[in-house]
Design a protein around this motif. Structure first.
Motif, PDB file in Angstrom:
ATOM      1  N   VAL A 220     -31.574   2.528  74.801  1.00 18.95           N
ATOM      2  CA  VAL A 220     -32.718   1.624  74.987  1.00 18.95           C
ATOM      3  C   VAL A 220     -32.206   0.211  75.220  1.00 18.95           C
ATOM      4  CG1 VAL A 220     -34.737   0.612  73.874  1.00 18.95           C
ATOM      5  CG2 VAL A 220     -34.229   3.050  73.549  1.00 18.95           C
ATOM      6  N   GLN A 221     -32.806  -0.427  76.209  1.00 19.56           N
ATOM      7  CA  GLN A 221     -32.466  -1.829  76.471  1.00 19.56           C
ATOM      8  C   GLN A 221     -33.726  -2.647  76.653  1.00 19.56           C
ATOM      9  OE1 GLN A 221     -29.667  -2.133  79.810  1.00 19.56           O
ATOM     10  NE2 GLN A 221     -28.129  -2.732  78.319  1.00 19.56           N
ATOM     11  N   LEU A 222     -33.745  -3.799  76.003  1.00 15.16           N
ATOM     12  CA  LEU A 222     -34.795  -4.784  76.210  1.00 15.16           C
ATOM     13  C   LEU A 222     -34.106  -6.058  76.673  1.00 15.16           C
ATOM     14  CD1 LEU A 222     -36.986  -4.264  72.995  1.00 15.16           C
ATOM     15  CD2 LEU A 222     -37.290  -3.236  75.242  1.00 15.16           C
ATOM     16  N   GLN A 223     -34.453  -6.472  77.870  1.00 11.16           N
ATOM     17  CA  GLN A 223     -33.800  -7.634  78.474  1.00 11.16           C
ATOM     18  C   GLN A 223     -34.814  -8.765  78.594  1.00 11.16           C
ATOM     19  OE1 GLN A 223     -30.478  -7.699  79.455  1.00 11.16           O
ATOM     20  NE2 GLN A 223     -30.693  -9.854  79.942  1.00 11.16           N
ATOM     21  N   ALA A 224     -34.650  -9.779  77.745  1.00  7.43           N
ATOM     22  CA  ALA A 224     -35.552 -10.930  77.779  1.00  7.43           C
ATOM     23  C   ALA A 224     -34.980 -12.006  78.681  1.00  7.43           C
ATOM     24  CB  ALA A 224     -35.766 -11.470  76.375  1.00  7.43           C
ATOM     25  N   TYR A 225     -35.842 -12.641  79.449  1.00  8.25           N
ATOM     26  CA  TYR A 225     -35.388 -13.722  80.314  1.00  8.25           C
ATOM     27  C   TYR A 225     -36.557 -14.665  80.589  1.00  8.25           C
ATOM     28  CZ  TYR A 225     -37.411 -10.684  83.928  1.00  8.25           C
ATOM     29  OH  TYR A 225     -38.260  -9.879  84.658  1.00  8.25           O
ATOM     30  N   GLY A 226     -36.214 -15.800  81.193  1.00  8.78           N
ATOM     31  CA  GLY A 226     -37.246 -16.771  81.527  1.00  8.78           C
ATOM     32  C   GLY A 226     -37.201 -18.037  80.690  1.00  8.78           C
ATOM     33  N   GLY A 227     -36.324 -18.076  79.703  1.00  3.29           N
ATOM     34  CA  GLY A 227     -36.205 -19.279  78.909  1.00  3.29           C
ATOM     35  C   GLY A 227     -35.546 -20.401  79.683  1.00  3.29           C
ATOM     36  N   GLY A 228     -35.513 -21.568  79.072  1.00  6.34           N
ATOM     37  CA  GLY A 228     -34.897 -22.709  79.716  1.00  6.34           C
ATOM     38  C   GLY A 228     -35.310 -24.001  79.054  1.00  6.34           C
ATOM     39  N   LEU A 229     -35.027 -25.081  79.739  1.00  5.68           N
ATOM     40  CA  LEU A 229     -35.353 -26.417  79.255  1.00  5.68           C
ATOM     41  C   LEU A 229     -36.640 -26.884  79.923  1.00  5.68           C
ATOM     42  CD1 LEU A 229     -34.604 -29.025  77.722  1.00  5.68           C
ATOM     43  CD2 LEU A 229     -33.269 -29.688  79.746  1.00  5.68           C
ATOM     44  N   VAL A 230     -37.579 -27.329  79.110  1.00  5.91           N
ATOM     45  CA  VAL A 230     -38.860 -27.803  79.636  1.00  5.91           C
ATOM     46  C   VAL A 230     -39.301 -29.020  78.840  1.00  5.91           C
ATOM     47  CG1 VAL A 230     -40.187 -26.249  78.127  1.00  5.91           C
ATOM     48  CG2 VAL A 230     -41.198 -27.055  80.279  1.00  5.91           C
TER      49      VAL A 230
ATOM     50  N   ARG B 222     -40.293  -3.775  61.014  1.00  8.16           N
ATOM     51  CA  ARG B 222     -41.103  -2.671  61.546  1.00  8.16           C
ATOM     52  C   ARG B 222     -40.737  -2.322  62.986  1.00  8.16           C
ATOM     53  NH1 ARG B 222     -44.425   0.400  58.109  1.00  8.16           N
ATOM     54  NH2 ARG B 222     -44.916  -0.918  56.308  1.00  8.16           N
ATOM     55  N   TYR B 223     -39.812  -3.059  63.554  1.00  7.68           N
ATOM     56  CA  TYR B 223     -39.470  -2.870  64.959  1.00  7.68           C
ATOM     57  C   TYR B 223     -38.188  -2.062  65.108  1.00  7.68           C
ATOM     58  CZ  TYR B 223     -43.145  -6.125  66.135  1.00  7.68           C
ATOM     59  OH  TYR B 223     -44.378  -6.719  66.294  1.00  7.68           O
ATOM     60  N   ASP B 224     -38.219  -1.169  66.071  1.00  8.05           N
ATOM     61  CA  ASP B 224     -37.079  -0.281  66.299  1.00  8.05           C
ATOM     62  C   ASP B 224     -36.033  -0.884  67.225  1.00  8.05           C
ATOM     63  OD1 ASP B 224     -38.935   2.871  66.309  1.00  8.05           O
ATOM     64  OD2 ASP B 224     -38.065   1.707  64.675  1.00  8.05           O
ATOM     65  N   TYR B 225     -36.481  -1.596  68.242  1.00  7.52           N
ATOM     66  CA  TYR B 225     -35.561  -2.073  69.269  1.00  7.52           C
ATOM     67  C   TYR B 225     -35.801  -3.556  69.532  1.00  7.52           C
ATOM     68  CZ  TYR B 225     -35.485   2.958  70.053  1.00  7.52           C
ATOM     69  OH  TYR B 225     -35.405   4.309  69.874  1.00  7.52           O
ATOM     70  N   TRP B 226     -34.699  -4.256  69.800  1.00  4.57           N
ATOM     71  CA  TRP B 226     -34.747  -5.699  70.017  1.00  4.57           C
ATOM     72  C   TRP B 226     -33.996  -6.080  71.276  1.00  4.57           C
ATOM     73  CZ3 TRP B 226     -37.247  -9.285  66.916  1.00  4.57           C
ATOM     74  CH2 TRP B 226     -37.783  -8.791  65.730  1.00  4.57           C
ATOM     75  N   GLY B 227     -34.522  -7.096  71.956  1.00  8.58           N
ATOM     76  CA  GLY B 227     -33.798  -7.691  73.059  1.00  8.58           C
ATOM     77  C   GLY B 227     -32.791  -8.704  72.538  1.00  8.58           C
ATOM     78  N   GLN B 228     -32.028  -9.271  73.451  1.00  4.56           N
ATOM     79  CA  GLN B 228     -30.941 -10.171  73.068  1.00  4.56           C
ATOM     80  C   GLN B 228     -31.406 -11.598  72.834  1.00  4.56           C
ATOM     81  OE1 GLN B 228     -31.841  -9.639  76.055  1.00  4.56           O
ATOM     82  NE2 GLN B 228     -31.498 -11.517  77.224  1.00  4.56           N
ATOM     83  N   GLY B 229     -32.624 -11.905  73.236  1.00  3.06           N
ATOM     84  CA  GLY B 229     -33.144 -13.248  73.038  1.00  3.06           C
ATOM     85  C   GLY B 229     -32.941 -14.137  74.246  1.00  3.06           C
ATOM     86  N   THR B 230     -33.864 -15.065  74.412  1.00  2.00           N
ATOM     87  CA  THR B 230     -33.758 -16.062  75.473  1.00  2.00           C
ATOM     88  C   THR B 230     -34.121 -17.415  74.865  1.00  2.00           C
ATOM     89  OG1 THR B 230     -34.448 -16.650  77.729  1.00  2.00           O
ATOM     90  CG2 THR B 230     -36.137 -15.677  76.312  1.00  2.00           C
ATOM     91  N   LEU B 231     -33.325 -18.420  75.160  1.00  2.00           N
ATOM     92  CA  LEU B 231     -33.470 -19.727  74.538  1.00  2.00           C
ATOM     93  C   LEU B 231     -34.494 -20.580  75.273  1.00  2.00           C
ATOM     94  CD1 LEU B 231     -32.540 -21.905  72.495  1.00  2.00           C
ATOM     95  CD2 LEU B 231     -30.731 -22.500  74.138  1.00  2.00           C
ATOM     96  N   VAL B 232     -35.414 -21.112  74.495  1.00  2.00           N
ATOM     97  CA  VAL B 232     -36.395 -22.071  75.009  1.00  2.00           C
ATOM     98  C   VAL B 232     -36.140 -23.402  74.316  1.00  2.00           C
ATOM     99  CG1 VAL B 232     -38.838 -22.668  75.093  1.00  2.00           C
ATOM    100  CG2 VAL B 232     -38.111 -20.304  75.498  1.00  2.00           C
ATOM    101  N   THR B 233     -35.938 -24.437  75.113  1.00  2.01           N
ATOM    102  CA  THR B 233     -35.715 -25.772  74.576  1.00  2.01           C
ATOM    103  C   THR B 233     -36.781 -26.695  75.142  1.00  2.01           C
ATOM    104  OG1 THR B 233     -33.325 -25.388  74.486  1.00  2.01           O
ATOM    105  CG2 THR B 233     -34.086 -27.658  74.314  1.00  2.01           C
ATOM    106  N   VAL B 234     -37.523 -27.327  74.235  1.00  2.13           N
ATOM    107  CA  VAL B 234     -38.595 -28.232  74.649  1.00  2.13           C
ATOM    108  C   VAL B 234     -38.184 -29.647  74.283  1.00  2.13           C
ATOM    109  CG1 VAL B 234     -41.048 -28.765  74.522  1.00  2.13           C
ATOM    110  CG2 VAL B 234     -40.267 -26.401  74.210  1.00  2.13           C
ATOM    111  N   SER B 235     -38.070 -30.489  75.280  1.00  6.82           N
ATOM    112  CA  SER B 235     -37.655 -31.880  75.044  1.00  6.82           C
ATOM    113  C   SER B 235     -38.882 -32.777  74.898  1.00  6.82           C
ATOM    114  CB  SER B 235     -36.787 -32.362  76.197  1.00  6.82           C
ATOM    115  OG  SER B 235     -37.527 -32.371  77.400  1.00  6.82           O
ATOM    116  N   SER B 236     -38.719 -33.794  74.063  1.00  7.07           N
ATOM    117  CA  SER B 236     -39.847 -34.709  73.821  1.00  7.07           C
ATOM    118  C   SER B 236     -39.879 -35.833  74.837  1.00  7.07           C
ATOM    119  CB  SER B 236     -39.732 -35.282  72.412  1.00  7.07           C
ATOM    120  OG  SER B 236     -38.495 -35.929  72.249  1.00  7.07           O
TER     121      SER B 236
END
Length: 128
Positions: free
Chosen positions: A1-11, A114-128
């Motif tokens: 099983v693979q969960l691939q998270a993407y779409g994070g970034g600096l905003v 309670r979760y069986d499978y996890w993705g690797q994570g994607t970093l979201v950075t919000v600048s002020s």
């Protein structure tokens, strides 16, 4: 099983991002899916969950109105639309597949264990 998270970034604060999580190796349409986030030095916290049917959703109280979860079972993908982002939303965001035998109730799907499978994570950075 693979969960691939993407779409994070600096905003910048007030901006929007849409995270995606592509799943493979499991019968995606059978699994409720969730998003969690973990800020530096803090515990992983619940963000949102969507039932396998795609109609029932739940977002953490503080995020309702800004964050929305959705899914496309034909594409084996779950999404997290994040609007009006704030610096405190900065975190690594994880998608996860809820154990299929779990009753779809907040007291269960809000718990990481309670979760069986996890993705690797994607970093979201919000600048002020």
């Amino acid at each position: 099983v693979q969960l691939q998270a993407y779409g994070g970034g600096l905003v910048q604060a007030g901006g929007s991002l849409r995270l995606s999580c592509a799943a493979s190796g499991l019968t995606f349409s059978s699994y409720p899916m969730g998003w969690f986030r973990q800020a530096p030095g803090k515990e992983r916290t619940f963000v949102a969950n969507i039932h396998s049917n795609g109609r029932n959703t739940y977002s953490a109280g503080s995020l309702k109105g800004r964050f929305a979860i959705s899914r496309d079972n034909a594409k084996n993908t779950v999404y997290l639309q994040m609007n009006s982002l704030k610096p405190e939303d900065t975190a690594v965001y994880y998608c996860a597949a809820l154990n299929m035998g779990t009753s779809w109730e907040y007291r269960f799907f809000s718990k990481p264990e309670r979760y069986d499978y996890w993705g690797q994570g994607t970093l979201v950075t919000v600048s002020s």
